[in-house]
Write a protein that holds these residues in place. Sequence first.
Motif: not given
Length: 222
Positions: A106-108, A98-99, A163-165
Motif C-alpha cells: 500500500v505504501i508503494l 506514509q505514517e 494499520g489494516a483498517e
Amino acid sequence: MPRVTIGTAAAAAVAALLALAGCGGDSGTGRGVPASTTTATSDTRVIEPGRPGETATVIEPGEDIEIVEGGYNETDVRFVEQMIPHHRQALAMAELAQERAQDERVILVADRIAAGQGPEITALEAWLTDRDLPVPPADTEHDHGLPGMITPLQLEQLGNTEGAEFDELFLTYMSQHHAGAIEMADAALTGGMDQPALELATDVSVTQGIEIDRMSELLDSL
C-alpha cells in the motif's frame, strides 16, 4: 483534405505542458483560442489516429495535409483547472499512507501516486499560467464535487485510522478517486482540442486504470 494535429507522445505529456506557452483569449464559445492551420505536402505515408471511436486517417506521400497547431477550448480549460484540486486531494491521501499504512504494498502504491501526480500538478498549473488563466488556490481540494472526490468527513476518517483498517479504506477511497479522474479524462478526450492537455488526459486514463487494477488485487489479498 486530411488534417494532422501536431503533438508529442502521451509519455511526454508533462514535459509538453510545461514547455508549450499559450495565450489568453476567447473563441466566442467559452474560454479558448482557435488553432492555427497551415498546409503542407506529406513526403511519407502517415497514419493519424482518430479520436476515441473514430477511425484513423491515412495520409499518402504527395498528399496535401492541413497541419493544426495550438488552440484550446472550454473543455480543455475545465479539465486542467479541475484536475488540479483532484490531484491535490490524491496527494493528501497518499501522504497519510506514509505514517498509517501497514502493508508495504500500500505504501508503494501511495508513493507511485505521489511521484506521478505531483509533477502533473506543476504542469497543469503552468498550462493555466501560460494562458493567463487563474490557478485554483491552495486548500480547495475538498471544495469540489468532482467525480471520485471523497468528502472532508471521509478524509478525516482516513486520517483517524491506521494499520489494516487504513489499508482497506485507503485502497477503497483511492480506487473511487481514480475512477473519477478517468471519467474526467474521458470527457476531455471527447471534447477537448489542446494536444498537450489531451495527451495528459490519455496518460491519466491509462495510468490510473492500471493502478485501479493493482489496488483491486491488493484489496482482495488483505
